[in-house]
Design a protein around this motif. Structure first.
Motif, PDB file in Angstrom:
ATOM      1  N   LEU A 146     -24.318   3.530   6.603  1.00 23.78           N
ATOM      2  CA  LEU A 146     -23.921   3.061   7.798  1.00 23.78           C
ATOM      3  C   LEU A 146     -22.478   3.548   7.929  1.00 23.78           C
ATOM      4  N   ASP A 147     -22.359   4.047   8.841  1.00 24.86           N
ATOM      5  CA  ASP A 147     -20.956   4.552   9.462  1.00 24.86           C
ATOM      6  C   ASP A 147     -20.525   4.136  10.653  1.00 24.86           C
ATOM      7  N   VAL A 148     -19.406   3.401  10.793  1.00 31.85           N
ATOM      8  CA  VAL A 148     -18.997   2.581  11.937  1.00 31.85           C
ATOM      9  C   VAL A 148     -17.403   3.226  12.191  1.00 31.85           C
ATOM     10  N   ARG A 149     -16.946   3.874  13.278  1.00 30.66           N
ATOM     11  CA  ARG A 149     -15.806   4.462  13.598  1.00 30.66           C
ATOM     12  C   ARG A 149     -15.246   3.905  14.747  1.00 30.66           C
ATOM     13  N   GLU A 150     -14.063   3.127  14.715  1.00 36.68           N
ATOM     14  CA  GLU A 150     -13.237   2.635  15.644  1.00 36.68           C
ATOM     15  C   GLU A 150     -12.098   3.480  16.119  1.00 36.68           C
ATOM     16  N   MET A 151     -12.028   3.445  17.402  1.00 36.23           N
ATOM     17  CA  MET A 151     -10.829   4.101  18.032  1.00 36.23           C
ATOM     18  C   MET A 151      -9.909   3.279  18.755  1.00 36.23           C
ATOM     19  N   VAL A 152      -8.629   2.906  18.694  1.00 35.91           N
ATOM     20  CA  VAL A 152      -7.684   2.245  19.511  1.00 35.91           C
ATOM     21  C   VAL A 152      -6.505   2.911  20.007  1.00 35.91           C
ATOM     22  N   ASP A 153      -6.459   2.921  21.292  1.00 36.31           N
ATOM     23  CA  ASP A 153      -5.493   3.643  21.641  1.00 36.31           C
ATOM     24  C   ASP A 153      -4.226   2.757  21.950  1.00 36.31           C
ATOM     25  N   ALA A 154      -3.129   3.082  21.182  1.00 39.18           N
ATOM     26  CA  ALA A 154      -2.078   1.995  21.066  1.00 39.18           C
ATOM     27  C   ALA A 154      -1.010   2.500  21.723  1.00 39.18           C
ATOM     28  N   SER A 155      -1.246   3.402  22.906  1.00 41.39           N
ATOM     29  CA  SER A 155       0.058   4.014  23.419  1.00 41.39           C
ATOM     30  C   SER A 155       0.749   3.107  24.616  1.00 41.39           C
ATOM     31  N   GLN A 156      -0.166   2.330  25.052  1.00 40.87           N
ATOM     32  CA  GLN A 156       0.161   1.047  25.932  1.00 40.87           C
ATOM     33  C   GLN A 156       0.843  -0.071  25.571  1.00 40.87           C
ATOM     34  N   MET A 157       0.627  -0.294  24.008  1.00 44.48           N
ATOM     35  CA  MET A 157       1.135  -1.673  23.414  1.00 44.48           C
ATOM     36  C   MET A 157       2.607  -1.647  23.573  1.00 44.48           C
ATOM     37  N   THR A 158       3.074  -3.014  23.881  1.00 44.17           N
ATOM     38  CA  THR A 158       4.433  -2.955  24.145  1.00 44.17           C
ATOM     39  C   THR A 158       5.426  -3.754  23.277  1.00 44.17           C
ATOM     40  N   SER A 159       4.494  -4.284  21.966  1.00 42.40           N
ATOM     41  CA  SER A 159       5.336  -4.779  21.004  1.00 42.40           C
ATOM     42  C   SER A 159       6.049  -4.018  19.864  1.00 42.40           C
ATOM     43  N   PRO A 160       7.386  -3.611  19.746  1.00 47.21           N
ATOM     44  CA  PRO A 160       7.733  -2.923  18.881  1.00 47.21           C
ATOM     45  C   PRO A 160       7.546  -3.352  17.371  1.00 47.21           C
ATOM     46  N   GLU A 161       7.330  -4.599  17.324  1.00 52.67           N
ATOM     47  CA  GLU A 161       7.500  -5.361  15.999  1.00 52.67           C
ATOM     48  C   GLU A 161       5.817  -5.049  15.579  1.00 52.67           C
ATOM     49  N   PHE A 162       4.940  -4.959  16.280  1.00 55.32           N
ATOM     50  CA  PHE A 162       3.177  -4.615  15.803  1.00 55.32           C
ATOM     51  C   PHE A 162       3.293  -3.125  15.914  1.00 55.32           C
ATOM     52  N   VAL A 163       3.568  -2.370  16.836  1.00 55.75           N
ATOM     53  CA  VAL A 163       3.372  -0.822  16.810  1.00 55.75           C
ATOM     54  C   VAL A 163       4.073  -0.330  15.692  1.00 55.75           C
ATOM     55  N   PHE A 164       5.318  -0.606  15.529  1.00 55.86           N
ATOM     56  CA  PHE A 164       6.101   0.251  14.313  1.00 55.86           C
ATOM     57  C   PHE A 164       6.109  -0.747  12.948  1.00 55.86           C
ATOM     58  N   GLY A 165       5.805  -1.957  13.047  1.00 61.01           N
ATOM     59  CA  GLY A 165       5.629  -2.679  11.823  1.00 61.01           C
ATOM     60  C   GLY A 165       4.121  -2.858  11.222  1.00 61.01           C
ATOM     61  N   MET A 166       3.457  -3.630  12.122  1.00 54.54           N
ATOM     62  CA  MET A 166       1.887  -3.805  11.692  1.00 54.54           C
ATOM     63  C   MET A 166       1.013  -2.648  11.511  1.00 54.54           C
ATOM     64  N   MET A 167       1.284  -1.649  12.667  1.00 56.44           N
ATOM     65  CA  MET A 167       0.580  -0.633  12.905  1.00 56.44           C
ATOM     66  C   MET A 167       0.949   0.403  11.805  1.00 56.44           C
ATOM     67  N   GLY A 168       2.394   0.568  11.693  1.00 57.92           N
ATOM     68  CA  GLY A 168       2.854   1.479  10.713  1.00 57.92           C
ATOM     69  C   GLY A 168       3.460   2.893  11.377  1.00 57.92           C
ATOM     70  N   PHE A 169       3.517   2.898  12.808  1.00 59.45           N
ATOM     71  CA  PHE A 169       3.891   4.189  13.351  1.00 59.45           C
ATOM     72  C   PHE A 169       5.211   4.247  13.170  1.00 59.45           C
ATOM     73  N   GLY A 170       5.524   5.457  13.264  1.00 57.43           N
ATOM     74  CA  GLY A 170       7.348   5.839  13.045  1.00 57.43           C
ATOM     75  C   GLY A 170       7.775   6.001  11.835  1.00 57.43           C
ATOM     76  N   ARG A 171       6.876   5.888  10.619  1.00 51.27           N
ATOM     77  CA  ARG A 171       7.208   5.833   9.266  1.00 51.27           C
ATOM     78  C   ARG A 171       7.226   7.266   8.964  1.00 51.27           C
ATOM     79  N   ASP A 172       8.213   7.455   8.212  1.00 51.84           N
ATOM     80  CA  ASP A 172       8.639   8.833   7.463  1.00 51.84           C
ATOM     81  C   ASP A 172       7.481   8.951   6.114  1.00 51.84           C
ATOM     82  N   PRO A 173       6.356   9.606   6.426  1.00 57.92           N
ATOM     83  CA  PRO A 173       5.493   9.532   5.136  1.00 57.92           C
ATOM     84  C   PRO A 173       5.962  10.096   3.923  1.00 57.92           C
ATOM     85  N   GLN A 174       7.160  10.923   3.825  1.00 60.28           N
ATOM     86  CA  GLN A 174       7.901  11.247   2.902  1.00 60.28           C
ATOM     87  C   GLN A 174       8.493  10.456   1.803  1.00 60.28           C
ATOM     88  N   LYS A 175       8.912   9.205   2.630  1.00 63.04           N
ATOM     89  CA  LYS A 175       9.754   8.255   1.916  1.00 63.04           C
ATOM     90  C   LYS A 175       8.788   6.847   1.921  1.00 63.04           C
TER      91      LYS A 175
END
Length: 337
Positions: A146-175
Motif C-alpha cells: 500500500l503506497d499513500v502519497r500526500e502533497m500539501v502546498d504550504a506557499s500560502q500559509m501565513t504562520s512563520p512559527e508553523f512554516v519555519f518551525g514545525m514544517m522545518g522550512f528555511g533550515r540550513d541542512p548543513q547545520k
C-alpha cells in the motif's frame, strides 16, 4: 483550526457553545463571537484550563497546534477526560495504542476515571487512510503493498512559527539535518498512528517501520505567505515511512510539504495519490480544494478537518469510555476468522 472550529460550533443549529479556551493572553476575557467575527455569544474566552474543567460540557473540540514533544499535549487532555468530558482532537490522539503504555496508559486511565471517550479525528491523520483507503483494500484478494502519497502546498500559509518551525522550512541542512532531529521524532510518533491503525484494520500488527525522509533545497529565494524561504535552505520536506506487517503486506506513507509545488515535477495530481499493489492493482486520488482561486488553498483542508471532527461528536458521545476510532468497513484481511 481553532477559529474554524469555533465558527462552525457557533453557527451549527445542533451545538451549544459552553466555553472557549485560548492560548493567547490577549484573547482571554473577550466574547467568543468577537474572536471569529460573529455576533456576541455571552461566552467569555479564558486562558485558565480550570475554568474549562469546571464546565458542564459534553465534549471538548481540542484544536491546539501540534508541538514538541509529541507528548506535550497529553497532560491537558488527561485532565479534560478525567473531568468527565469527551475529547475530539485534531492534534494527535488518533490511535494511542500505537505507542507504549507510558503514553497510552494515563490517557486510558483518565477515560476510565471520567467515563469519557477520546478520539483524534481529521483528514490525515484521522480520516483518509483509516476510513477511505483501508476500505478500498477490501477489494484486494491479495495485498502486497500500500503506497499513500500526500502533497500539501504550504506557499500560502501565513504562520512563520508553523512554516519555519514545525514544517522545518528555511533550515540550513548543513547545520541542522531535521531528518534526524526532534521534528523527525515528532512526525514519526504522529504518523505511526496511521500505520498502526492500518494494521489494526487488517487484523495484523507492525513488524518493523523503516524511515526514509528527504529534503528539497530551495534553488532560489521562494516567497511564501509566512515569509521568504532563502536559497540553499529547506524548501520542502518528504516524511516517509514503510511499515512491514506480520501478514506479509507493507505500507509506505509519504507526506510531502512544499513551499513551491513546481519543485516537484509530476507530483501535483491531488492532495493524495494511493496505489494498492496486489491482486488486483488499485489506484485512488483525492483532491480537497477551494473553488475560489482568491481564497488561500489551505482553507479547504482546514474546513475538511473540522467537518470530520464535528461530524464525529454524536458518535464519540455515544461510544463507551476509552479510545474511539472509526472502523474501516471491510478492510483487507489474510484470514477471515
Amino acid at each position: 483550526m481553532g477559529r474554524t472550529a469555533l465558527r462552525r460550533i457557533i453557527d451549527h443549529p445542533d451545538l451549544e457553545l459552553a466555553g472557549v479556551y485560548v492560548y493567547s493572553p490577549d484573547k482571554a476575557g473577550r466574547d467568543a463571537g468577537e474572536l471569529v467575527r460573529r455576533e456576541p455569544t455571552g461566552i467569555i474566552a479564558t486562558s485558565r484550563i480550570e475554568d474549562i474543567l469546571a464546565l458542564d460540557a459534553d465534549i471538548v473540540i481540542h484544536t491546539p497546534r501540534i508541538t514538541l514533544p509529541y507528548e506535550a499535549l497529553s497532560g491537558d487532555v488527561e485532565r479534560l477526560l478525567a473531568s468527565g468530558k469527551n475529547v475530539i482532537s485534531s492534534a494527535g490522539f488518533h490511535f494511542p495504542d500505537a505507542h507504549d503504555e507510558d503514553y497510552a496508559g494515563p490517557l486510558r486511565a483518565a477515560c476510565e476515571a471520567g467515563g469519557s471517550t477520546l478520539a483524534g479525528l481529521g483528514v490525515n491523520p484521522g480520516g483518509f487512510v483509516e476510513r477511505v483507503v483501508m476500505a478500498a483494500t477490501g477489494f484486494s484478494s491479495r495485498l502486497d503493498h500500500l503506497d499513500v502519497r500526500e502533497m500539501v502546498d504550504a506557499s500560502q500559509m501565513t504562520s512563520p512559527e508553523f512554516v519555519f518551525g514545525m514544517m522545518g522550512f528555511g533550515r540550513d541542512p548543513q547545520k541542522d539535518d531535521i531528518r534526524k532531529g526532534p521534528l523527525a521524532t515528532l512526525y514519526t510518533k504522529l504518523f505511526s498512528e496511521v500505520l498502526a491503525h492500518a494494521g489494526y484494520a487488517m487484523h495484523t500488527r507492525i513488524r518493523a517501520i523503516e524511515p526514509d525522509h528527504e529534503l528539497t533545497i530551495a534553488p532560489r529565494d521562494i516567497p511564501t505567505g509566512a515569509g521568504p524561504v532563502p536559497a540553499g535552505t529547506v524548501a520542502a520536506t518528504r516524511w516517509r515511512w514503510t511499515a512491514h506487517y506480520e501478514n506479509g503486506s507493507s505500507f509506505t506513507l509519504s507526506i510531502l510539504w512544499t513551499a513551491d509545488p513546481a519543485l516537484h515535477d509530476g507530483e501535483t495530481g491531488g492532495h493524495w495519490v494511493v496505489d494498492i499493489t496486489g491482486r488486483p492493482n488499485i489506484r485512488l486520488t483525492l483532491d480537497i480544494h477551494e473553488g475560489d482561486p482568491n481564497i488561500p488553498s489551505s482553507r479547504a483542508l482546514t474546513d475538511a478537518t473540522m467537518a470530520a471532527a464535528l461530524r464525529g461528536i454524536p458518535d464519540v458521545c455515544a461510544a463507551p469510555p476509552g479510545f474511539f476510532s472509526y472502523p474501516a468497513p471491510g478492510a483487507y484481511r489474510t484470514r477471515l476468522a
